[in-house]
Design an enzyme around this catalytic site. Structure first.
Site, mmCIF file in Angstrom:
data_model
loop_
_atom_site.group_PDB
_atom_site.id
_atom_site.type_symbol
_atom_site.label_atom_id
_atom_site.label_comp_id
_atom_site.label_asym_id
_atom_site.label_seq_id
_atom_site.Cartn_x
_atom_site.Cartn_y
_atom_site.Cartn_z
ATOM 1 C CD GLU A 292 -1.900 -2.359 1.423
ATOM 2 O OE1 GLU A 292 -0.772 -2.663 1.870
ATOM 3 O OE2 GLU A 292 -2.811 -3.197 1.267
ATOM 4 C CG HIS B 136 -10.256 -6.793 7.350
ATOM 5 N ND1 HIS B 136 -9.094 -7.058 8.018
ATOM 6 C CD2 HIS B 136 -10.025 -7.149 6.068
ATOM 7 C CE1 HIS B 136 -8.196 -7.569 7.178
ATOM 8 N NE2 HIS B 136 -8.733 -7.630 5.985
#
Lengths: 318, 323
Positions: free
Chosen positions: B60, B129
């Site tokens: 990322e 998440h």
């Protein structure tokens, strides 16, 4: 093509401008005229000049907070740089960026960075833009050997190879990560091997030799422009001053620094010029020219206005 | 008007903007032939090819950073993070780089980049998440933060985000992707920074956005049966915040409840209510309230997650207490 011997006097002058810029900043800093931190690049002038002169003006470059020399070598105006250091409205970032954020996209300079290794993906992204736009710009990113233990260093090298991007990774190995001896905190301090392990050409260069740096970057740029992907260059150099102003330098012996001064880039290029037939008087002239450039920049910066407070609220968004 | 899912509406926005502007390209994990885990980029690779729909490694920091660099060099990247939670992996690039680049360069650089990701809970995805980060993003000068709740707004705001010329955090919600709604074809633009009154009412203003906006509408239906008419404002853009629409509404309803899925503590509700008391101090006849996630990580088991995240019944109860 190697750096033409005809251009070596110019390179010498450029390196002296960088050296004198840092000396002027030191004096201003000691006089309380500079806000924030100052990370001098004294001793690392040859890698900056050799690398940047091997690029085109519109090639992209990112550099580090020790990047005054890199920015000036890429073409940043000495006046704008000095004014930025003094927090003036005429600075390259209008006083908003300061010492660690020299920027000038008109010469491809996409910013110095105060976060170690953060400039690697930025330059690599500019290389991606060049590839997508079917242009032949390359991007070069300078970083220190202290950056090679950051996660984003590995991530970026991987992507650059996988996407065959026209980017040149230039590690200026000055042996010290801030105030720590680099090899004490790095598993294998031959950083070029990290570049090599991703499958890109990786070379070690004498970073205090401006001609060697030029040749290495020129070859890398040519490879990048012809679709050959990234190159890793480890430029061996030495940081003659501390990490920043006020660094007591307890991590190294004075003798080590004294030995390094004998082989530092400006001394070396001076000798080389003499070998090529230039006289001491020629070198003195170049020195005087560099001094005049710095004196002019200082005068410009000192006579420039401070930014108006309202300027603090502009340039947040495009 | 065609009825599309939230995913399809986003897909349409991407397709149209990529067709209109060759500078627009996509990067992210599994977005190519797989079409994205939530199908937002479905089939785009067939039209635009792997150059413009780029599958990335799980890196990322690097691919957000490459997005920024490419934006500074003239491209318009739309970067997908698989889960907004992963923005933390790339936090340096988002917060220290993208958000500040224009300012630090004295306006000489700009970063026209959209970072899209879904966030939020309700699916048992667990503490890493299921988070909601809009209050964090709104604290960073230099970022625009958007969180649409309907397919039409999702399309119109994504198109605006791509054209904004600035870094945009575009927040989707994992449980909105399959919701359906009418979506105008072609050039449909929703302006950034403009809230939308999704239901008109006289008794109380409920401000929300993203998935809890749907909860607020459902609560308003139930309250209506008791004779309480709630006005429901969908913020749509988190930063810049459209206070005008909120202030105009509370002048009529004189009551305010803010509902969001992110944690209540230091959340957007606190910000909105503080601004209301600063900008319209004598407007409310009962103290404003806020509802958000309770101050624990988001758990997995349904009974636990429901206890942590605000539910329709919580909204109904809060409104009843305020009347």
């Amino acid at each position: 093509m190697p750096l033409s011997p005809n251009r070596l006097p110019d390179a010498y002058r450029q390196m002296l401008v960088i050296r004198k810029f840092e000396e002027a900043i030191r004096d201003l800093y000691m006089g309380g005229k500079i806000r924030g931190s100052f990370h001098p690049c004294v001793g690392q002038e040859a890698s900056a000049v050799g690398a940047c002169w091997a690029l085109q003006k519109d090639d992209y470059m990112t550099c580090t907070y020790r990047g005054h020399g890199q920015a000036l070598a890429k073409g940043l105006s000495v006046r704008a740089a000095m004014a930025e250091m003094l927090g003036k409205a005429t600075g390259c970032s209008k006083g908003k960026g300061g010492s660690m954020h020299f920027t000038d996209p008109s010469v491809g300079l996409l910013g110095a960075n105060a976060i170690v290794a953060a400039g690697l993906p930025l330059a690599t992204g500019a290389a991606l833009a060049s590839q997508l736009q079917k242009q032949d710009h390359v991007a070069l990113t300078f970083f220190g050997e202290g950056a090679v233990n950051q996660g984003v260093f590995f991530e970026t090298l991987n992507l650059a190879v996988v996407w065959k991007l026209p980017v040149i990774f230039v590690c200026e190995n000055n042996h010290y990560s801030e105030m720590t001896v680099s090899h004490e905190t790095t598993s294998n301090s031959e950083t070029y091997k990290r570049g090599e392990s991703f499958g890109m050409p990786a070379v070690v260069v004498d970073g205090n030799d401006v001609e060697a740096m030029y040749a290495a970057v020129e070859a890398a740029a040519e490879r990048a422009r012809s679709g050959g992907g990234p190159t890793y260059i480890e430029a061996m150099t030495y940081r003659l001053w501390g990490h920043m102003m006020g660094d007591p330098e307890g991590y190294r012996a004075k003798e080590e620094v004294a030995r390094a001064r004998e082989v530092e880039p400006i001394v070396r290029l001076g000798k080389r010029l003499k070998e090529l037939g230039y006289s001491q008087s020629d070198l003195d002239t170049l020195n005087a020219e560099a001094e005049a450039i710095i004196a002019d920049a200082l005068q410009f910066a000192q006579n420039s206005p401070a930014p108006k407070p309202a300027e603090a609220f502009t340039d947040v968004f495009a | 008007m065609p009825v599309l899912t939230y995913s399809q509406a986003l897909n349409e926005a991407l397709r149209e903007e990529m067709q209109a502007d060759p500078r627009v390209f996509l990067m992210g994990e599994d977005i190519g032939h797989h079409g994205g885990v939530f199908r937002v980029t479905k089939d785009l690779i067939d039209t635009f090819g792997p150059e413009r729909v780029r599958d990335t490694p799980i890196s990322e920091s690097a691919f957000v950073g490459l997005g920024i660099g490419s934006a500074m060099a003239g491209m318009r990247p739309v970067v997908e993070l698989l889960f907004m939670d992963f923005a933390l992996v790339a936090a340096d690039q988002i917060v220290n780089q993208a958000a500040k680049m224009r300012y630090m360069s004295g306006g000489t650089l700009s970063v026209p980049m959209v970072i899209r990701a879904q966030q939020g809970g309700g699916r048992g995805n667990g503490a890493q998440h299921s988070q909601s980060f809009e209050s964090w993003f709104a604290q960073i000068p230099g970022l625009i933060t958007i969180a649409p709740s309907t397919p039409a707004d999702a399309k119109g705001l994504l198109k605006s985000a791509i054209r904004a010329g600035n870094p945009v955090m575009f927040i989707e919600h994992k449980l909105l992707y399959s919701t359906k709604g009418e979506v105008p074809e072609g050039e449909h633009i929703v302006p950034i920074g403009k809230a939308d009154v999704k239901r008109v009412g006289r008794d109380i203003t409920i401000v929300s956005y993203s998935r809890t906006l749907l909860f607020a509408l459902e609560a308003a239906e139930q309250l209506s049966r008791q004779g309480i008419e709630a006005e429901v404002i969908d913020l749509r853009t988190i930063e810049p915040l459209d206070m005008d629409t909120i202030l105009e509404s509370i002048r009529g309803t004189v009551r305010l409840l803010v509902v969001h899925e992110s944690h209540t503590n230091c959340g957007l509700g606190a910000e909105i209510i503080a601004r209301v008391y600063e900008q319209a101090p004598d407007t409310l006849i009962t103290p404003a309230r806020r509802l958000g996630a309770k101050h624990v990580p988001i758990p997995v088991a349904e009974a636990l997650e429901d206890a942590v995240l605000p539910q329709v019944a919580d909204i109904v109860k809060a409104v009843e207490e305020m009347m």
